[in-house]
Write a protein that holds these residues in place. Structure first.
Motif, PDB file in Angstrom:
ATOM      1  N   TYR A 197      -4.739   7.499  -5.764  1.00 33.64           N
ATOM      2  CA  TYR A 197      -4.324   6.073  -5.572  1.00 33.64           C
ATOM      3  C   TYR A 197      -4.330   5.240  -6.680  1.00 33.64           C
ATOM      4  CZ  TYR A 197      -3.153   1.877  -2.958  1.00 33.64           C
ATOM      5  OH  TYR A 197      -2.476   0.709  -2.353  1.00 33.64           O
ATOM      6  N   SER A 198      -5.190   5.162  -7.513  1.00 36.66           N
ATOM      7  CA  SER A 198      -5.248   4.494  -8.788  1.00 36.66           C
ATOM      8  C   SER A 198      -4.145   5.007  -9.562  1.00 36.66           C
ATOM      9  CB  SER A 198      -6.681   4.500  -9.238  1.00 36.66           C
ATOM     10  OG  SER A 198      -7.659   3.641  -8.465  1.00 36.66           O
ATOM     11  N   ALA A 199      -3.974   6.500  -9.616  1.00 34.33           N
ATOM     12  CA  ALA A 199      -2.874   7.023 -10.444  1.00 34.33           C
ATOM     13  C   ALA A 199      -1.676   6.979 -10.003  1.00 34.33           C
ATOM     14  CB  ALA A 199      -3.404   8.398 -10.615  1.00 34.33           C
ATOM     15  N   GLY A 200      -1.534   6.409  -8.709  1.00 32.46           N
ATOM     16  CA  GLY A 200      -0.161   6.250  -8.078  1.00 32.46           C
ATOM     17  C   GLY A 200       0.374   7.406  -7.446  1.00 32.46           C
ATOM     18  N   ASP A 201      -0.535   8.408  -7.216  1.00 33.64           N
ATOM     19  CA  ASP A 201      -0.069   9.612  -6.575  1.00 33.64           C
ATOM     20  C   ASP A 201      -0.371   9.528  -4.861  1.00 33.64           C
ATOM     21  OD1 ASP A 201       0.434  12.161  -5.666  1.00 33.64           O
ATOM     22  OD2 ASP A 201      -0.905  13.113  -7.125  1.00 33.64           O
ATOM     23  N   TYR A 202       0.566   8.795  -4.268  1.00 34.84           N
ATOM     24  CA  TYR A 202      -0.105   8.384  -2.947  1.00 34.84           C
ATOM     25  C   TYR A 202       0.165   9.405  -1.945  1.00 34.84           C
ATOM     26  CZ  TYR A 202       0.856   3.875  -5.013  1.00 34.84           C
ATOM     27  OH  TYR A 202       0.759   2.614  -6.150  1.00 34.84           O
ATOM     28  N   PRO A 203       0.709  10.896  -2.048  1.00 32.64           N
ATOM     29  CA  PRO A 203       0.878  11.653  -1.222  1.00 32.64           C
ATOM     30  C   PRO A 203      -0.570  12.572  -1.315  1.00 32.64           C
ATOM     31  CG  PRO A 203       2.964  11.530  -2.071  1.00 32.64           C
ATOM     32  CD  PRO A 203       2.155  10.658  -2.875  1.00 32.64           C
ATOM     33  N   ALA A 241     -13.670   2.044   5.291  1.00 32.27           N
ATOM     34  CA  ALA A 241     -13.153   2.344   4.156  1.00 32.27           C
ATOM     35  C   ALA A 241     -12.071   3.285   4.017  1.00 32.27           C
ATOM     36  CB  ALA A 241     -14.279   2.212   2.956  1.00 32.27           C
ATOM     37  N   THR A 242     -12.536   4.486   4.413  1.00 33.39           N
ATOM     38  CA  THR A 242     -11.554   5.451   4.386  1.00 33.39           C
ATOM     39  C   THR A 242     -10.282   5.163   5.112  1.00 33.39           C
ATOM     40  OG1 THR A 242     -13.455   7.124   4.109  1.00 33.39           O
ATOM     41  CG2 THR A 242     -11.326   8.019   5.042  1.00 33.39           C
ATOM     42  N   ALA A 243     -10.559   4.823   6.577  1.00 30.88           N
ATOM     43  CA  ALA A 243      -9.214   4.487   7.325  1.00 30.88           C
ATOM     44  C   ALA A 243      -8.563   3.474   6.657  1.00 30.88           C
ATOM     45  CB  ALA A 243      -9.844   3.905   8.890  1.00 30.88           C
ATOM     46  N   LEU A 244      -9.096   2.324   6.002  1.00 29.84           N
ATOM     47  CA  LEU A 244      -8.479   1.287   5.506  1.00 29.84           C
ATOM     48  C   LEU A 244      -7.684   1.885   4.252  1.00 29.84           C
ATOM     49  CD1 LEU A 244      -7.754  -1.771   5.456  1.00 29.84           C
ATOM     50  CD2 LEU A 244      -9.617  -2.049   4.005  1.00 29.84           C
ATOM     51  N   ASN A 245      -8.190   2.433   3.336  1.00 31.00           N
ATOM     52  CA  ASN A 245      -7.692   3.022   2.294  1.00 31.00           C
ATOM     53  C   ASN A 245      -6.528   4.197   2.800  1.00 31.00           C
ATOM     54  OD1 ASN A 245      -9.003   1.901   0.505  1.00 31.00           O
ATOM     55  ND2 ASN A 245     -10.782   3.401   0.385  1.00 31.00           N
ATOM     56  N   LEU A 246      -6.543   4.846   3.748  1.00 29.76           N
ATOM     57  CA  LEU A 246      -5.819   5.869   4.337  1.00 29.76           C
ATOM     58  C   LEU A 246      -4.441   5.172   4.490  1.00 29.76           C
ATOM     59  CD1 LEU A 246      -4.394   8.694   4.908  1.00 29.76           C
ATOM     60  CD2 LEU A 246      -6.014   8.373   7.081  1.00 29.76           C
ATOM     61  N   ALA A 247      -4.778   3.931   5.517  1.00 28.32           N
ATOM     62  CA  ALA A 247      -3.530   3.238   5.812  1.00 28.32           C
ATOM     63  C   ALA A 247      -2.600   2.286   4.614  1.00 28.32           C
ATOM     64  CB  ALA A 247      -3.980   1.890   6.665  1.00 28.32           C
ATOM     65  N   HIS A 248      -3.546   2.158   3.490  1.00 24.97           N
ATOM     66  CA  HIS A 248      -2.591   1.507   2.295  1.00 24.97           C
ATOM     67  C   HIS A 248      -1.733   2.819   1.777  1.00 24.97           C
ATOM     68  CE1 HIS A 248      -4.750  -2.112   2.690  1.00 24.97           C
ATOM     69  NE2 HIS A 248      -5.850  -1.947   2.100  1.00 24.97           N
ATOM     70  N   ALA A 249      -2.331   4.091   1.789  1.00 29.76           N
ATOM     71  CA  ALA A 249      -1.692   4.970   1.074  1.00 29.76           C
ATOM     72  C   ALA A 249      -0.503   5.258   1.834  1.00 29.76           C
ATOM     73  CB  ALA A 249      -2.703   6.151   0.821  1.00 29.76           C
ATOM     74  N   LEU A 250      -0.776   5.571   3.275  1.00 27.67           N
ATOM     75  CA  LEU A 250       0.482   5.951   4.155  1.00 27.67           C
ATOM     76  C   LEU A 250       1.413   4.870   3.960  1.00 27.67           C
ATOM     77  CD1 LEU A 250      -1.742   7.002   7.287  1.00 27.67           C
ATOM     78  CD2 LEU A 250       0.023   8.254   6.058  1.00 27.67           C
ATOM     79  N   ARG A 251       1.062   3.378   3.860  1.00 26.27           N
ATOM     80  CA  ARG A 251       2.221   2.468   3.538  1.00 26.27           C
ATOM     81  C   ARG A 251       3.120   2.856   2.257  1.00 26.27           C
ATOM     82  NH1 ARG A 251      -0.080  -3.457   2.917  1.00 26.27           N
ATOM     83  NH2 ARG A 251      -0.440  -2.463   0.944  1.00 26.27           N
ATOM     84  N   TRP A 252       2.443   2.998   1.485  1.00 23.09           N
ATOM     85  CA  TRP A 252       3.127   3.438   0.236  1.00 23.09           C
ATOM     86  C   TRP A 252       3.892   4.553   0.133  1.00 23.09           C
ATOM     87  CZ3 TRP A 252       4.079   0.429  -4.063  1.00 23.09           C
ATOM     88  CH2 TRP A 252       3.111  -0.427  -4.272  1.00 23.09           C
ATOM     89  N   THR A 253       3.626   5.486   1.019  1.00 20.90           N
ATOM     90  CA  THR A 253       4.650   6.688   1.331  1.00 20.90           C
ATOM     91  C   THR A 253       5.594   6.521   2.096  1.00 20.90           C
ATOM     92  OG1 THR A 253       3.220   7.884   2.952  1.00 20.90           O
ATOM     93  CG2 THR A 253       2.533   8.251   0.596  1.00 20.90           C
ATOM     94  N   GLY A 254       5.620   5.388   2.696  1.00 20.97           N
ATOM     95  CA  GLY A 254       6.654   5.061   3.798  1.00 20.97           C
ATOM     96  C   GLY A 254       6.272   5.114   5.232  1.00 20.97           C
ATOM     97  N   ALA A 255       5.165   6.099   5.453  1.00 20.24           N
ATOM     98  CA  ALA A 255       4.890   6.451   6.735  1.00 20.24           C
ATOM     99  C   ALA A 255       4.268   5.050   7.511  1.00 20.24           C
ATOM    100  CB  ALA A 255       3.861   7.526   6.949  1.00 20.24           C
ATOM    101  N   LEU A 256       4.967   4.095   7.826  1.00 19.58           N
ATOM    102  CA  LEU A 256       4.606   2.679   8.384  1.00 19.58           C
ATOM    103  C   LEU A 256       4.058   2.927   9.626  1.00 19.58           C
ATOM    104  CD1 LEU A 256       7.419   0.543   7.113  1.00 19.58           C
ATOM    105  CD2 LEU A 256       5.470   1.032   5.978  1.00 19.58           C
ATOM    106  N   GLY A 257       4.557   3.636  10.468  1.00 21.54           N
ATOM    107  CA  GLY A 257       3.853   3.813  11.962  1.00 21.54           C
ATOM    108  C   GLY A 257       2.549   4.495  11.818  1.00 21.54           C
ATOM    109  N   ALA A 258       2.252   5.562  11.097  1.00 24.52           N
ATOM    110  CA  ALA A 258       1.012   6.060  10.855  1.00 24.52           C
ATOM    111  C   ALA A 258       0.111   5.030  10.236  1.00 24.52           C
ATOM    112  CB  ALA A 258       1.065   7.280   9.896  1.00 24.52           C
ATOM    113  N   ALA A 259       0.411   4.459   9.171  1.00 24.22           N
ATOM    114  CA  ALA A 259      -0.120   3.134   8.289  1.00 24.22           C
ATOM    115  C   ALA A 259      -0.595   2.282   9.555  1.00 24.22           C
ATOM    116  CB  ALA A 259       0.851   2.796   7.489  1.00 24.22           C
ATOM    117  N   ARG A 260       0.199   1.848  10.605  1.00 21.71           N
ATOM    118  CA  ARG A 260      -0.218   0.761  11.479  1.00 21.71           C
ATOM    119  C   ARG A 260      -1.390   1.369  12.299  1.00 21.71           C
ATOM    120  NH1 ARG A 260       4.364  -0.012  13.113  1.00 21.71           N
ATOM    121  NH2 ARG A 260       4.638   1.421  15.009  1.00 21.71           N
ATOM    122  N   ASP A 261      -1.168   2.650  12.733  1.00 18.70           N
ATOM    123  CA  ASP A 261      -2.344   3.044  13.367  1.00 18.70           C
ATOM    124  C   ASP A 261      -3.517   2.952  12.610  1.00 18.70           C
ATOM    125  OD1 ASP A 261      -0.546   3.734  15.329  1.00 18.70           O
ATOM    126  OD2 ASP A 261      -0.213   5.886  14.772  1.00 18.70           O
TER     127      ASP A 261
END
Length: 278
Positions: A197-203, A241-261
């Protein structure tokens, strides 16, 4: 990560109640538990932040086993929790001298430097541990975390430079090594996700956080369903922390529905979290 189960399992073996078992049986069980799990027990108390029990353990052990490396490991952990890092360092160093093959003492030695932002000294300790314990994922894991901190601290303006880029690249390599040595460790995947995430590699961050979450939620092998459910419920706060960070990363990939979950899952664990609610 299930430090509670470790303490619950080992405490009655290490400190049997008088009269529960024949003295000889209790002594043998305590000796076996000490040799096989004494360090894990102390490390679990440290990770749980149990200052009081570590204080008692340290005094008991120094009184009864003054030349045991585990005695000074216990004291070192206690001083870490009370932020007396130089005292912690001295005790961890004493522990490594008494038993150079005690990995937690080497890691504690490194942690005492890291806590005071002495990152080069922390790296030296973790690299020494890597040479002594080439099969353990923990030295490269902590090496990777320190290199990631160096990468962040070397760019106060937020603009990457050659030094920060090299540190981050080395951090990713160390974390990859840690994953190869412990592919089923939730923490190796979680920390790899943070670095990606810090490196910008969101996938890649999504992949690592997803794997860490799956490992945290999996049933524990060897436990009956009620025990496994109990272990999973204790893992839930650590999964925040894992769920929250996963949500942030999903948001950056454009997967907004999964991020909301995932934000919803994080809120279910910590309902007062402003970051998850935002």
């Amino acid at each position: 990560w299930d430090y509670e189960s470790c303490v619950e399992t080992l405490a009655p073996l290490l400190h049997p109640a008088a009269g529960e078992k024949p003295a000889g049986v209790a002594a043998l069980e305590a000796e076996l538990a000490e040799s096989l799990g004494g360090a894990a027990y102390l490390e679990s108390l440290y990770e749980l932040g149990d200052e009081d029990e570590l204080f008692v353990e340290g005094h008991r052990r120094v009184q009864n086993q003054p030349e045991s490396a585990l005695s000074f490991l216990a004291i070192g952990y206690y001083y870490m929790l009370t932020s007396n890092f130089e005292d912690a360092r001295r005790n961890f160093q004493k522990s490594t001298l008494l038993n150079p093959r005690l990995l937690p003492a080497w890691l504690g030695f490194g942690h005492s430097f890291a806590a005071q932002n002495e990152l080069d000294s922390a790296l030296a300790a973790y690299r020494a541990a890597s040479r002594l314990f080439p099969g353990s994922h923990l030295p490269p894991l902590h090496t990777g975390l320190i290199l990631a901190r160096q990468a962040g601290s070397s760019t106060p303006s937020g603009t990457p430079n050659a030094g920060s880029t090299a540190s981050l690249a080395m951090s990713l390599r160390m974390l990859a090594l840690a994953r190869s040595l412990a592919p089923n460790s939730p923490r190796t995947h979680h920390e790899s996700g943070v670095a990606a995430y810090s490196a910008g590699d969101y996938p890649a961050a999504v992949a690592h956080f997803t794997r860490a979450r799956a490992l945290l939620l999996r049933p524990h092998p060897g436990l009956d369903p009620s025990q496994s459910s109990s272990a999973a419920s204790r893992a839930a706060p650590r999964g925040f922390a894992t769920a929250l960070n996963l949500a942030h990363a999903l948001r950056w990939t454009g997967a907004l529905g999964a991020a909301r979950d995932m934000y919803g899952e994080a809120l279910a664990v910590e309902r007062g979290s402003a970051e998850a609610a935002a």
